[in-house]
Scaffold this active site. Structure first.
Site, PDB file in Angstrom:
ATOM      1  CB  THR A 103      -5.353  -2.368  -4.275  1.00  0.00           C
ATOM      2  OG1 THR A 103      -4.546  -1.197  -4.326  1.00  0.00           O
ATOM      3  CG2 THR A 103      -6.477  -2.249  -5.284  1.00  0.00           C
ATOM      4  CB  VAL A 104      -6.004  -7.348  -3.630  1.00  0.00           C
ATOM      5  CG1 VAL A 104      -6.841  -8.611  -3.769  1.00  0.00           C
ATOM      6  CG2 VAL A 104      -5.465  -6.933  -5.004  1.00  0.00           C
ATOM      7  CE  LYS A 131      -1.477 -11.132 -14.176  1.00  0.00           C
ATOM      8  NZ  LYS A 131      -1.954  -9.832 -14.658  1.00  0.00           N
TER       9      LYS A 131
HETATM   10  P1  NAP Z   1      -0.852  -3.080  -2.489  1.00  0.00           P
HETATM   11  O1  NAP Z   1      -2.002  -2.167  -2.688  1.00  0.00           O
HETATM   12  O2  NAP Z   1       0.522  -2.529  -2.560  1.00  0.00           O
HETATM   13  O3  NAP Z   1      -1.063  -3.812  -1.076  1.00  0.00           O
HETATM   14  C1  NAP Z   1      -0.064  -4.512  -0.413  1.00  0.00           C
HETATM   15  C2  NAP Z   1      -0.192  -4.202   1.075  1.00  0.00           C
HETATM   16  O4  NAP Z   1       0.703  -5.039   1.813  1.00  0.00           O
HETATM   17  C3  NAP Z   1       0.169  -2.752   1.404  1.00  0.00           C
HETATM   18  O5  NAP Z   1      -0.818  -2.197   2.255  1.00  0.00           O
HETATM   19  C4  NAP Z   1       1.504  -2.893   2.104  1.00  0.00           C
HETATM   20  O6  NAP Z   1       1.743  -1.870   3.044  1.00  0.00           O
HETATM   21  C5  NAP Z   1       1.347  -4.221   2.795  1.00  0.00           C
HETATM   22  N1  NAP Z   1       2.626  -4.780   3.197  1.00  0.00           N
HETATM   23  C6  NAP Z   1       3.844  -4.664   2.596  1.00  0.00           C
HETATM   24  N2  NAP Z   1       4.776  -5.331   3.293  1.00  0.00           N
HETATM   25  C7  NAP Z   1       4.144  -5.880   4.354  1.00  0.00           C
HETATM   26  C8  NAP Z   1       4.579  -6.655   5.456  1.00  0.00           C
HETATM   27  N3  NAP Z   1       5.848  -7.019   5.604  1.00  0.00           N
HETATM   28  N4  NAP Z   1       3.670  -7.029   6.369  1.00  0.00           N
HETATM   29  C9  NAP Z   1       2.374  -6.675   6.254  1.00  0.00           C
HETATM   30  N5  NAP Z   1       1.897  -5.920   5.229  1.00  0.00           N
HETATM   31  C10 NAP Z   1       2.773  -5.534   4.295  1.00  0.00           C
HETATM   32  O7  NAP Z   1      -0.912  -4.287  -3.521  1.00  0.00           O
HETATM   33  P2  NAP Z   1      -2.202  -4.926  -4.209  1.00  0.00           P
HETATM   34  O8  NAP Z   1      -2.484  -4.235  -5.498  1.00  0.00           O
HETATM   35  O9  NAP Z   1      -3.293  -5.076  -3.235  1.00  0.00           O
HETATM   36  O10 NAP Z   1      -1.610  -6.349  -4.620  1.00  0.00           O
HETATM   37  C11 NAP Z   1      -1.498  -7.392  -3.682  1.00  0.00           C
HETATM   38  C12 NAP Z   1      -1.171  -8.678  -4.448  1.00  0.00           C
HETATM   39  O11 NAP Z   1      -2.240  -8.956  -5.357  1.00  0.00           O
HETATM   40  C13 NAP Z   1       0.101  -8.624  -5.289  1.00  0.00           C
HETATM   41  O12 NAP Z   1       0.713  -9.890  -5.284  1.00  0.00           O
HETATM   42  C14 NAP Z   1      -0.428  -8.317  -6.697  1.00  0.00           C
HETATM   43  O13 NAP Z   1       0.426  -8.798  -7.723  1.00  0.00           O
HETATM   44  C15 NAP Z   1      -1.718  -9.107  -6.670  1.00  0.00           C
HETATM   45  N6  NAP Z   1      -2.739  -8.674  -7.621  1.00  0.00           N
HETATM   46  C16 NAP Z   1      -3.117  -7.371  -7.645  1.00  0.00           C
HETATM   47  C17 NAP Z   1      -4.128  -6.992  -8.529  1.00  0.00           C
HETATM   48  C18 NAP Z   1      -4.596  -5.580  -8.634  1.00  0.00           C
HETATM   49  O14 NAP Z   1      -5.413  -5.292  -9.509  1.00  0.00           O
HETATM   50  N7  NAP Z   1      -4.131  -4.673  -7.775  1.00  0.00           N
HETATM   51  C19 NAP Z   1      -4.732  -7.950  -9.353  1.00  0.00           C
HETATM   52  C20 NAP Z   1      -4.323  -9.284  -9.276  1.00  0.00           C
HETATM   53  C21 NAP Z   1      -3.330  -9.637  -8.389  1.00  0.00           C
HETATM   54  P3  NAP Z   1       2.540  -0.538   2.569  1.00  0.00           P
HETATM   55  O15 NAP Z   1       1.711   0.088   1.518  1.00  0.00           O
HETATM   56  O16 NAP Z   1       2.637   0.220   3.819  1.00  0.00           O
HETATM   57  O17 NAP Z   1       3.866  -1.026   2.049  1.00  0.00           O
HETATM   58  N1  HSE Z   2      -0.823  -5.315 -12.700  1.00  0.00           N
HETATM   59  C1  HSE Z   2      -1.697  -6.349 -13.116  1.00  0.00           C
HETATM   60  C2  HSE Z   2      -2.349  -5.963 -14.428  1.00  0.00           C
HETATM   61  C3  HSE Z   2      -2.733  -6.592 -12.052  1.00  0.00           C
HETATM   62  O1  HSE Z   2      -2.253  -4.802 -14.826  1.00  0.00           O
HETATM   63  O2  HSE Z   2      -2.923  -6.815 -15.074  1.00  0.00           O
HETATM   64  C4  HSE Z   2      -3.517  -7.832 -12.273  1.00  0.00           C
HETATM   65  O3  HSE Z   2      -2.744  -8.968 -12.168  1.00  0.00           O
END
Ligand code: NAP
Ligand code: HSE
Length: 436
Positions: A13-14, A205
């Site tokens: 996603t990010v 956080k």
């Molecule tokens: P996500 O959608 O699950 O993306 C993570 C990606 O990393 C997936 O495509 C995953 O692939 C890949 N991955 C997993 N293991 C890996 C490896 N060993 N090598 C390479 N790629 C790998 O997660 P996200 O929501 O983008 O979140 C990413 C980070 O941002 C997290 O730390 C989260 O806490 C933080 N964050 C997210 C948000 C939000 O709104 N989503 C907001 C603030 C912070 P697979 O899907 O194939 O496993």
């Molecule tokens: N899962 C987190 C939330 C993403 O719902 O706030 C942002 O850090």
């Protein structure tokens, strides 16, 4: 001036949001920096899924080494999430002299000290603005614009998913499960949604925020964490009748020789700004001794808002690199040799106002028994609500207390729980009045 080269770990996603930002806003990024920024490699386990963005040949790879050991990459952006292998990848990238940007609050809250020590030794930056409050520029505000202030408290609505759920439960009377599903579909929830619902994500956080505000390391294992899964529609209704809203509040307070760092559902007077933060929005309220009360508000989660925070960090490092600055801003906002290790105050020692909902038999003397027990522990009642109507033989009695010590409240509730007239465990929700 040289083009700054960036590598990405994680194309979820990010990660996708970051690629979109780099591509769609290439012109404004170039104009603000005065030089180019190039996304050289993106590593993910899955390089087949269509993420809706076009990439040049050879950019996508399944080989993480091709990012963290790439000779030309200056900045590695970690967007995989979780503790491992993210931590090992970051430590290896640091050892290779790469600067790090991450959105990974879980990793930074639990293993941040180790990562930061490695980065300081190597003389590289670690920035994690996106880890707290999604798109809200809170960490850089504290570390840079507000850095002449002492902070006594930092409070926030810091989890978008749980705030989204509480808002829908309050406004629409929705059930918990479908609203959680909606938040997951919108990309707000963590890979493990219990992190969101049980307050763990907000605890990550507030641990980071408290560390940066108060200049101390925070032992994450000591952070009290309670989520929203036990909040009932009845409590939301009673809160509203008494003029309150329930929020999952993350609280950091600085007492000089110790700090409070805790997360739990909290009743806030409905007129308070934090009580009006709805949906996936987050807000952080700080009190600096010179700036006074300050509220920062914005999107707490989601692809675009989080990508904006990630890119802010990437561009800050790019500017330092091209100006020859090294660790211009200390990673935690305090000179590394000045960071303290303040203990976290035990929950039994905190002082708060309390909402207590008892489920009792409807018979004479029950209220007197409860009030008597609270009185013996020095707990004074501020107001009371006894809604009409029965559920079988039981009735709710709702009390709001004056300030009391948590230990006294726990002891009183343990004693009250032994009474024949008490039919269910008592619901306790802490209440914040004194935000100044
Ligand atoms: P996500 O959608 O699950 O993306 C993570 C990606 O990393 C997936 O495509 C995953 O692939 C890949 N991955 C997993 N293991 C890996 C490896 N060993 N090598 C390479 N790629 C790998 O997660 P996200 O929501 O983008 O979140 C990413 C980070 O941002 C997290 O730390 C989260 O806490 C933080 N964050 C997210 C948000 C939000 O709104 N989503 C907001 C603030 C912070 P697979 O899907 O194939 O496993
Ligand atoms: N899962 C987190 C939330 C993403 O719902 O706030 C942002 O850090």
């Amino acid at each position: 001036m040289r083009t700054i080269k960036v590598g990405l770990l994680g194309f979820g996603t990010v990660g996708t949001g970051v690629v979109k930002n780099v591509q769609r806003n290439a012109t404004v990024i170039q104009k603000r920096l005065g030089y180019g920024l190039e996304l050289v490699r993106i590593a993910d386990l899955d390089v087949e899924t269509d993420r809706g963005v076009e990439l040049g040949a050879g950019v996508l790879t399944t080989d993480v080494e091709d990012v963290i050991s790439h000779p030309e990459i200056d900045i590695v952006v970690e967007l995989i999430g979780g503790y491992e292998p993210a931590k090992s990848f970051i430590l290896k990238a640091i050892a290779n002299g790469k600067h790090i940007v991450t959105a990974n609050k879980a990793l930074m809250a639990v293993h941040g000290d180790e990562i930061i020590a490695a980065a300081n030794r190597q003389g590289v930056s670690v920035m994690f603005e996106a880890a707290v409050g999604g798109g809200i520029p809170i960490l850089s505000s504290i570390k840079e614009n507000l850095c002449s202030n002492e902070f006594n408290s930092v409070l926030g609505v810091l989890n978008g998913t749980s705030n989204f759920i509480l808002t829908k439960m309050t406004e629409d009377g929705s059930d918990f499960a479908p609203v959680l599903r909606e938040a997951q579909e919108l990309g707000y929830a963590e890979a493990d949604p219990t992190f969101d619902i049980e307050g763990i994500d907000a605890a990550h956080k507030i641990a980071l925020l408290s560390a940066i505000c108060f200049g101390t390391s925070v032992d994450f294992g000591q952070v009290y964490t309670e989520g929203i899964s036990q909040i009932s529609a009845a409590d939301i209704r009673f809160a509203a009748q008494m003029g309150y809203k329930i929020k999952l509040l993350a609280i950091g307070k600085n007492h000089g020789d110790q700090i409070e760092v805790r997360v739990h559902p909290t009743m806030l007077p409905g007129t308070y700004q934090l009580a009006g933060i709805n949906g996936v929005f987050n807000a952080v309220r700080l009190i600096g001794d010179f700036v006074g009360p300050t509220l920062l508000y914005g999107s707490g989660a989601g692809m675009d808002a989080t990508a904006s925070a990630v890119m802010g960090d990437v561009m800050a490092i790019a500017r330092d690199l091209n100006s020859g600055a090294q660790l211009r801003v200390p990673i935690m906002g305090y000179s590394a040799d000045q960071v303290q290790s303040l203990p976290i105050k035990a929950m039994s020692e905190i002082v708060s106002y309390y909402y207590l909902r008892f489920t009792t038999l409807d018979r004479p003397g029950v209220l007197a028994e409860i009030a008597g027990c609270l009185g013996r522990y020095g707990i004074s009642i501020q107001s009371m609500l006894q809604p009409e109507g029965h559920e079988g033989d039981s009735v709710p009695i709702v009390l709001m207390t004056h300030e009391a010590k948590e230990e006294d409240v726990s002891n009183a509730l343990a004693e009250i729980g032994q009474l024949d007239s008490i039919l269910q465990p008592t619901c306790l929700i802490r209440v914040e009045h004194d935000l100044d």
